[in-house]
Design a protein around this motif. Structure first.
Motif, mmCIF file in Angstrom:
data_model
loop_
_atom_site.group_PDB
_atom_site.id
_atom_site.type_symbol
_atom_site.label_atom_id
_atom_site.label_comp_id
_atom_site.label_asym_id
_atom_site.label_seq_id
_atom_site.Cartn_x
_atom_site.Cartn_y
_atom_site.Cartn_z
ATOM 1 N N PRO A 55 131.321 66.404 -12.242
ATOM 2 C CA PRO A 55 131.914 67.749 -12.193
ATOM 3 C C PRO A 55 132.794 67.899 -10.951
ATOM 4 O O PRO A 55 132.443 67.402 -9.882
ATOM 5 N N PRO A 56 133.933 68.579 -11.095
ATOM 6 C CA PRO A 56 134.841 68.771 -9.960
ATOM 7 C C PRO A 56 134.318 69.875 -9.063
ATOM 8 O O PRO A 56 134.827 70.983 -9.079
ATOM 9 N N GLN A 57 133.325 69.572 -8.259
ATOM 10 C CA GLN A 57 132.710 70.616 -7.463
ATOM 11 C C GLN A 57 131.985 70.055 -6.256
ATOM 12 O O GLN A 57 131.673 68.873 -6.187
ATOM 13 N N VAL A 58 131.743 70.933 -5.308
ATOM 14 C CA VAL A 58 130.855 70.625 -4.189
ATOM 15 C C VAL A 58 129.635 71.532 -4.292
ATOM 16 O O VAL A 58 129.733 72.666 -4.764
ATOM 17 N N SER A 59 128.511 71.038 -3.872
ATOM 18 C CA SER A 59 127.356 71.911 -3.679
ATOM 19 C C SER A 59 127.396 72.419 -2.238
ATOM 20 O O SER A 59 128.085 71.853 -1.384
ATOM 21 N N VAL A 60 126.678 73.510 -1.987
ATOM 22 C CA VAL A 60 126.719 74.136 -0.663
ATOM 23 C C VAL A 60 125.287 74.396 -0.209
ATOM 24 O O VAL A 60 124.491 74.975 -0.953
ATOM 25 N N ARG A 64 127.260 74.104 4.358
ATOM 26 C CA ARG A 64 127.819 72.751 4.420
ATOM 27 C C ARG A 64 127.971 72.214 3.009
ATOM 28 O O ARG A 64 127.044 72.303 2.202
ATOM 29 N N THR A 65 129.142 71.646 2.720
ATOM 30 C CA THR A 65 129.409 71.189 1.354
ATOM 31 C C THR A 65 129.101 69.705 1.186
ATOM 32 O O THR A 65 129.144 68.934 2.132
ATOM 33 N N GLN A 66 128.831 69.347 -0.048
ATOM 34 C CA GLN A 66 128.624 67.943 -0.418
ATOM 35 C C GLN A 66 129.297 67.723 -1.769
ATOM 36 O O GLN A 66 128.969 68.389 -2.745
ATOM 37 N N LEU A 67 130.247 66.786 -1.792
ATOM 38 C CA LEU A 67 130.946 66.463 -3.039
ATOM 39 C C LEU A 67 129.949 65.920 -4.063
ATOM 40 O O LEU A 67 129.062 65.144 -3.724
ATOM 41 N N ALA A 68 130.131 66.344 -5.316
ATOM 42 C CA ALA A 68 129.259 65.879 -6.398
ATOM 43 C C ALA A 68 129.173 64.356 -6.376
ATOM 44 O O ALA A 68 130.185 63.671 -6.300
ATOM 45 N N SER A 69 127.953 63.828 -6.447
ATOM 46 C CA SER A 69 127.768 62.382 -6.404
ATOM 47 C C SER A 69 126.417 62.024 -7.008
ATOM 48 O O SER A 69 125.558 62.883 -7.209
ATOM 49 N N ALA A 70 126.272 60.764 -7.336
ATOM 50 C CA ALA A 70 124.953 60.217 -7.636
ATOM 51 C C ALA A 70 124.517 59.463 -6.387
ATOM 52 O O ALA A 70 125.335 58.808 -5.743
ATOM 53 N N GLY B 155 122.151 80.496 3.163
ATOM 54 C CA GLY B 155 121.249 79.630 2.392
ATOM 55 C C GLY B 155 121.997 78.732 1.419
ATOM 56 O O GLY B 155 122.760 77.864 1.832
ATOM 57 N N ASP B 156 121.796 78.967 0.152
ATOM 58 C CA ASP B 156 122.458 78.116 -0.837
ATOM 59 C C ASP B 156 123.536 78.890 -1.609
ATOM 60 O O ASP B 156 123.794 78.619 -2.765
ATOM 61 N N GLU B 157 124.205 79.825 -0.927
ATOM 62 C CA GLU B 157 125.323 80.534 -1.587
ATOM 63 C C GLU B 157 126.625 79.798 -1.354
ATOM 64 O O GLU B 157 126.856 79.301 -0.251
ATOM 65 N N PRO B 158 127.532 79.785 -2.330
ATOM 66 C CA PRO B 158 127.302 80.255 -3.697
ATOM 67 C C PRO B 158 126.412 79.284 -4.454
ATOM 68 O O PRO B 158 126.573 78.071 -4.344
ATOM 69 N N ILE B 162 130.980 75.216 -5.423
ATOM 70 C CA ILE B 162 132.373 75.663 -5.494
ATOM 71 C C ILE B 162 133.110 74.683 -6.398
ATOM 72 O O ILE B 162 133.123 73.486 -6.139
ATOM 73 N N VAL B 163 133.708 75.211 -7.457
ATOM 74 C CA VAL B 163 134.307 74.326 -8.458
ATOM 75 C C VAL B 163 135.830 74.348 -8.377
ATOM 76 O O VAL B 163 136.420 75.243 -7.774
ATOM 77 N N GLY B 164 136.457 73.349 -8.981
ATOM 78 C CA GLY B 164 137.908 73.286 -9.068
ATOM 79 C C GLY B 164 138.530 72.787 -7.779
ATOM 80 O O GLY B 164 137.871 72.169 -6.941
ATOM 81 N N VAL B 165 139.831 73.058 -7.639
ATOM 82 C CA VAL B 165 140.575 72.544 -6.496
ATOM 83 C C VAL B 165 139.980 73.059 -5.180
ATOM 84 O O VAL B 165 139.899 72.313 -4.196
#
Lengths: 250, 250, 250, 250
Positions: A55-60, A64-70, B155-158, B162-165
């Motif tokens: 998926p084209p997304q980061v988790s937060v 702090r973000t983390q690019l989708a990965s396995a 915390g874990d927001e959003p 975060i999706v897309g570009v």
């Protein structure tokens, strides 16, 4: 970015590691089991696999973000080395499932893994009393050993086959002569199921020869039972509460 | 046509520009904010990015067509140079999101941008009284500065990431060692939200050190409030007008 | 894995084999017919075609997995050699249909096949009394011979054309100058239809010059008639049981 | 097969041909118009474009199959040469729309076309009394000439832009410096609309300088009016028959 990129995060020496996969799926059985190993046994992150088919997304988390990965972790316990694949995502398309599995198998072979276990759940549609573990293998040599630890092989179960990375680890693994087994815990299919994850891990422990503490999984199972109990209470006006009234709660 | 083609339209000299992204999304917050910068500060179009992963269409204005593209503008204000990405479209598939973001990052690096801001909205499901701005960062060094101008990390927001570009600018930016932050204005999620866009721009102004006039955004906010008021009037027979009765109006 | 990979399993010498395709489709007519040839005439598996455009899954039988594939078998009967394509899956996307058909045609040509038959069903929406076989050809030279064995060519039937590998074997076959015909048994479209499969095979027998025993197909047809009878009984309270009350039963 | 393959069927000498496109779309206006030119003026098939992004199917006519393709015909009338693109299909995905348009533009340039017209319909949601033709252009030089023959350019109509090959002929044509215009006949959007096709062709005739007989289109328009009349009769019990009761009839 290339279609699949493997980022090397750690380079531990592993002795003939057993590869274990647990991505999201039915009852989150595989994911719960794999994450339990990594958390309980202080796994070390060794590889991240990024892909334009994830998926084209980061988790937060805490901003702090983390690019989708396995993610592939090294876990050492009782003189046994494990490589454990976890993650929050499956690939987004057919081509991606195949490519991601190939990338995973490359890492498994790079670390010298000669045996693979895909963990997952098999939905029964009913609340489970006794958690059987159903097996599937890509090499008949594994049958006897698995039956010896209680794994059941049943006619054409699971009827729809095994989809996603779990299935392809066996299918593409066979093409590389890597013996792989899928261990599927029975689960209702309606709820996240820590008990099913524990049943699967108990089989894995016996085969691979290690022991892990289950108390945190058991706590989580208690929480889920509380959830089930509350749902049943909400329905107590009706004479026989039906499974069909349960919704998937994750 | 190649999968991604960058057309050079202008070649201004920019000094350490700040890259700002605002494509369509929740409440059109990012798009409103980015377009406000370009319009209010007389931005100069410098690059168009075409892609076979953008919608296969042209837009039409007074009969004149324009092939779907993402547009990058140079904006200079108060001795600060900005590069502002706007457009009417997101990529149409997973591979396209990744590739478009890579193409955008190439342009950002070509112009020497060393810092990126993705602007957007975060839906709360309720009409907003006070417009907080939630942050996400791909590099912990940015945290203190952003908190200093009122950005909140929660915390874990959003929750859904975060999706897309917007998300990938942080995720792929990190892989290029480009610090990037996502500034998300709270917004109901039901309406185009110029106030949320203003809240996001106020944060950006403080960090980047420039000032922009907000009167046109405020006018647009007034129009939207008029829309909300009319909707509430239509419902006045009911004692407490509920948010759920609002439909998305763009 | 490459997009399409052909695994050589056997290398029999075949004399001018007739290529026969029967993948899943309307009434499973083509699949039933092709599998009947392989089972009844002791076909030998000669090629498996794997593809990243096939479903990302393994099937499981008695615990043993098999990666999704299309299978080509050699069948010899009455001095006639057949190459029979079977499988449980169609490709998952447009590009995959074309690529899979090209891979299949490569195998057909490798074994020297100079004539192709795609087997399938054409839905009529009604239970069939007499099983006509509708034809389509990619080369007018075949018309007379097929009409001679009772194949019907009708205006613009099938109205929606022929989709999937069956259609493309004719379309891409023509581009390789391989004469191909599609033999479509009439079928209600609601039920798996062994009688329609038999009607199609009876035409194929006459053209290719072989004979196969139909008793196992006839047994299966009897089972299906029993199913239909039971459904009609369940509806006996209503004066005229309607076809529309039948659901697809496979 | 490659993603796009152009088959040369004829090689007529054409003098500065005008390229005309009419693939399926709103009210089948473009397709009706283009096919009318080919049929009425005895067009010669010169190119077929096959693609793995077109539907994986063959059409069938009197039993003879034809692989899905876009077809380009040469039409000569009144000392004017036309190249007319027709077909039954649009591409199946975003990448395919772009690639198919590029392949079409290659053929147009190969034959020396220096001007392109995309024909189509623009839906109004109401039955049309007077058939206006809306224009869109990829080059402002065309505006005056088109306005001179009655083409209207209106604010931001069509609001959603122009999608598919029609739109991309303008968008990608501009990138090749090929002037292109889209001529869109107003049409209800509910019915196949031969009158709208005629309105579009009348504009094209004037610009390109040729004349074509419209009697067969007029016959078809009469048939459609008969259909509309019958639908209105069926609703005569209701005081004001509403457009919304009309279903799309093709």
């Amino acid at each position: 970015m290339d279609e699949f990129e493997v980022e090397a995060v750690g380079e531990p020496d592993l002795a003939d590691p057993v590869f274990v996969e647990g991505l999201p799926g039915v009852g989150h059985v595989g994911k719960l089991a794999a994450e339990h190993l990594v958390e309980e046994l202080d796994g070390e992150l060794v590889r991240r696999i990024y892909s334009t088919h994830l998926p084209p997304q980061v988790s937060v988390e805490e901003g702090r973000t983390q690019l989708a990965s396995a993610e592939i972790h090294a876990v050492s316990v009782d003189n046994v080395d494990l490589l454990v694949l976890t993650g929050d995502h499956q690939a987004q398309d057919t081509v991606g499932h195949y490519g991601l599995t190939d990338a995973v198998l490359d890492v498994a072979e790079e670390f010298g893994a000669s045996r693979l276990f895909a963990l997952g759940g098999v939905p029964t549609g009913e609340l489970i009393e006794e958690y059987d573990v159903i097996g599937a293998i890509n090499d008949d040599d594994q049958r006897e050993e698995l039956e010896g630890v209680g794994v059941e092989f049943r006619g054409d179960e699971p009827a729809g086959g095994i989809v996603g990375v779990s299935g392809l680890l066996l299918g593409l693994g066979e093409r590389r002569d890597l013996p792989a087994a899928c261990l599927m815990g029975e689960t209702s299919g309606y709820l996240v199921d820590p008990k099913s994850a524990q049943a699967v891990l108990e089989v894995l422990q016996e085969i691979a020869g290690f022991e892990v503490d289950f108390s945190s999984l058991e706590d989580r199972a208690d929480e889920m039972e509380e959830v089930v109990r509350k749902i049943q209470e909400m329905e107590q006006g009706t004479p026989t509460p039906s499974d069909e009234d349960l919704r998937y709660i994750g």
